[in-house]
Design a protein around this motif. Structure first.
Motif, PDB file in Angstrom:
ATOM      1  N   UNK A   1       0.839  -1.208   0.000  1.00  0.00           N
ATOM      2  CA  UNK A   1       0.000   0.000   0.000  1.00  0.00           C
ATOM      3  C   UNK A   1       0.872   1.255   0.000  1.00  0.00           C
ATOM      4  N   UNK A   2       1.899   1.286   0.844  1.00  0.00           N
ATOM      5  CA  UNK A   2       2.776   2.460   0.953  1.00  0.00           C
ATOM      6  C   UNK A   2       3.622   2.659  -0.301  1.00  0.00           C
ATOM      7  N   UNK A   3       3.995   1.563  -0.947  1.00  0.00           N
ATOM      8  CA  UNK A   3       4.864   1.647  -2.120  1.00  0.00           C
ATOM      9  C   UNK A   3       4.115   1.938  -3.412  1.00  0.00           C
ATOM     10  N   UNK A   4       2.791   1.838  -3.377  1.00  0.00           N
ATOM     11  CA  UNK A   4       1.976   2.049  -4.574  1.00  0.00           C
ATOM     12  C   UNK A   4       0.817   3.003  -4.303  1.00  0.00           C
ATOM     13  N   UNK A   5       1.143   4.256  -3.931  1.00  0.00           N
ATOM     14  CA  UNK A   5       0.075   5.191  -3.531  1.00  0.00           C
ATOM     15  C   UNK A   5      -0.948   5.466  -4.633  1.00  0.00           C
ATOM     16  N   UNK A   6      -0.491   5.504  -5.891  1.00  0.00           N
ATOM     17  CA  UNK A   6      -1.438   5.817  -6.967  1.00  0.00           C
ATOM     18  C   UNK A   6      -2.467   4.707  -7.172  1.00  0.00           C
TER      19      UNK A   6
ATOM     20  N   UNK B   1      -8.326   4.568   2.549  1.00  0.00           N
ATOM     21  CA  UNK B   1      -7.514   4.321   3.734  1.00  0.00           C
ATOM     22  C   UNK B   1      -7.070   2.857   3.736  1.00  0.00           C
ATOM     23  N   UNK B   2      -5.907   2.629   4.311  1.00  0.00           N
ATOM     24  CA  UNK B   2      -5.384   1.261   4.329  1.00  0.00           C
ATOM     25  C   UNK B   2      -6.349   0.312   5.022  1.00  0.00           C
ATOM     26  N   UNK B   3      -6.952   0.779   6.111  1.00  0.00           N
ATOM     27  CA  UNK B   3      -7.886  -0.069   6.848  1.00  0.00           C
ATOM     28  C   UNK B   3      -9.056  -0.512   5.969  1.00  0.00           C
ATOM     29  N   UNK B   4      -9.420   0.345   5.018  1.00  0.00           N
ATOM     30  CA  UNK B   4     -10.556   0.024   4.151  1.00  0.00           C
ATOM     31  C   UNK B   4     -10.192  -0.943   3.030  1.00  0.00           C
TER      32      UNK B   4
ATOM     33  N   UNK C   1      -6.359  -5.869  -0.482  1.00  0.00           N
ATOM     34  CA  UNK C   1      -4.950  -5.937  -0.877  1.00  0.00           C
ATOM     35  C   UNK C   1      -4.370  -7.307  -0.543  1.00  0.00           C
ATOM     36  N   UNK C   2      -4.669  -7.787   0.659  1.00  0.00           N
ATOM     37  CA  UNK C   2      -4.175  -9.107   1.040  1.00  0.00           C
ATOM     38  C   UNK C   2      -4.682 -10.185   0.082  1.00  0.00           C
ATOM     39  N   UNK C   3      -5.965 -10.122  -0.253  1.00  0.00           N
ATOM     40  CA  UNK C   3      -6.528 -11.115  -1.163  1.00  0.00           C
ATOM     41  C   UNK C   3      -5.895 -11.025  -2.547  1.00  0.00           C
ATOM     42  N   UNK C   4      -5.653  -9.796  -3.008  1.00  0.00           N
ATOM     43  CA  UNK C   4      -5.037  -9.620  -4.329  1.00  0.00           C
ATOM     44  C   UNK C   4      -3.617 -10.177  -4.345  1.00  0.00           C
TER      45      UNK C   4
END
Length: 349
Positions: free
Chosen positions: A190-195, A312-315, A320-323
């Protein structure tokens, strides 16, 4: 994880109950939306399902795979198994190719499980057999299935179920157990791919379109408006996404009819202004009035309206984990497939 034998069983149950008149709903690949373009779109021809004939389609280290195996896998690929009469003609080759690769892969995995002498606990096998039987409405239906597909042999059915369990157990060891992604890994991505997580205003919706022919005559345009009015009346009476989708399959002219009118999230600036304005005014699950775009007519049902912003990351953590896990899973499966093929003798027929 759902066992492969469950999908296999569901397909064969349909064959027993309807004498091979199973229908299928084919997904379509991502493509430029045509729902609002005033062009004629012909309904795709289909390849109707045929009763399995046990004709060989491949040999894997001497084990023969048949067109019955292939047909079952083709139907397992489809998310809507009973909505259409067969497979759309233009998608059939790629679906067949994918299904053939899958049944070959599963046979290789099965043979590897036998090579490793993996065993199925008797309790696990019995539980799987019990689950299988529960799919039948009565003992007579089960016995008819057993007679039709296995000449009445409970042992042959048990071996088929055992095969599916062995495949799942090996895949769990070599793929599933190694594809887990931690929250920390997801946060790093998430942090490395903000766009990736910044999005424009988005709409998710279903549609029904009436598309007059190109260079339509006045009479054809009048007929189009009549069809649009009739479609609107029926669309307003729907109470759910499924009801709207079934109507779309029946009356819509655009390509999305084969997926129940469903559009993936679309950026507002990718839609005609009339459509964006209409969707913005709707609440989730509301159906619009007629929208005219050039000479075409559309009806939309809003599912979600997402304002522009950054998630937001929480959302998005779970997504992201599933992907990432799916990416890992695909890589591990591909690596396993490549490894198993290295010394295998595979002939396609």
């Amino acid at each position: 994880m759902k066992f492969r034998f469950i999908m296999w069983a569901s397909f064969l149950l349909a064959l027993v109950s309807s004498h091979a008149q199973v229908t299928s709903h084919a997904p379509v690949a991502s493509h430029t939306p045509t729902v609002f373009k005033p062009v004629t779109v012909q309904k795709p021809s289909v390849i109707a399902p045929q009763p399995p004939s046990a004709r060989p389609v491949a040999s894997v280290n001497g084990a023969i795979l048949t067109d019955a195996d292939l047909l079952r896998e083709e139907y397992a690929i489809f998310p809507y198994a009973r909505q259409h009469n067969g497979i759309p003609q233009d998608l059939a080759p790629q679906i067949r190719d994918g299904a053939l690769k899958m049944i070959i892969f599963e046979e290789l995995v099965y043979q590897e499980a036998l090579h490793r002498k993996i065993s199925i606990p008797s309790a696990k096998l019995q539980h799987a057999q019990d689950d299988f039987r529960k799919q039948f409405h009565s003992p007579d239906e089960f016995n008819a299935f057993l007679e039709s597909e296995f000449h009445g042999s409970q042992q042959l059915l048990e071996e088929k179920i055992r095969r599916s369990l062995l495949i799942d157990m090996l895949l769990k060891t070599e793929v599933e157990s190694k594809s887990t992604v931690s929250a920390a890994e997801a946060k790093a991505f998430y942090d490395q791919n903000p766009t990736r997580f910044t999005h424009p205003e988005m709409f998710t919706f279903q549609s029904i379109s009436v598309l007059p022919p190109r260079n339509a005559s006045a009479a054809q345009l009048k007929d189009g408006r009549t069809r649009a009015d009739n479609a609107l009346r029926q669309a307003k009476a729907t109470k759910s996404a499924e009801e709207f989708g079934l109507l779309a399959e029946k009356v819509s002219d655009d390509d999305y009819r084969v997926v129940m009118g469903q559009h993936k999230p679309v950026a507002a600036d990718e839609l005609p202004p009339q459509v964006t304005k209409t969707l913005a005014a709707l609440k989730p699950d509301q159906v619009s009035d007629l929208i005219q775009v050039d000479q075409a007519w559309a009806i939309v049902r809003l599912q979600e309206h997402k304002p522009a912003g950054k998630a937001k990351f929480e959302d998005v953590k779970e997504k992201v984990q599933k992907e990432l896990e799916e990416n890992k899973r695909n890589q591990l499966r591909a690596a396993l497939d490549k490894k198993l093929r290295e010394n295998a003798k595979i002939d396609q027929m």
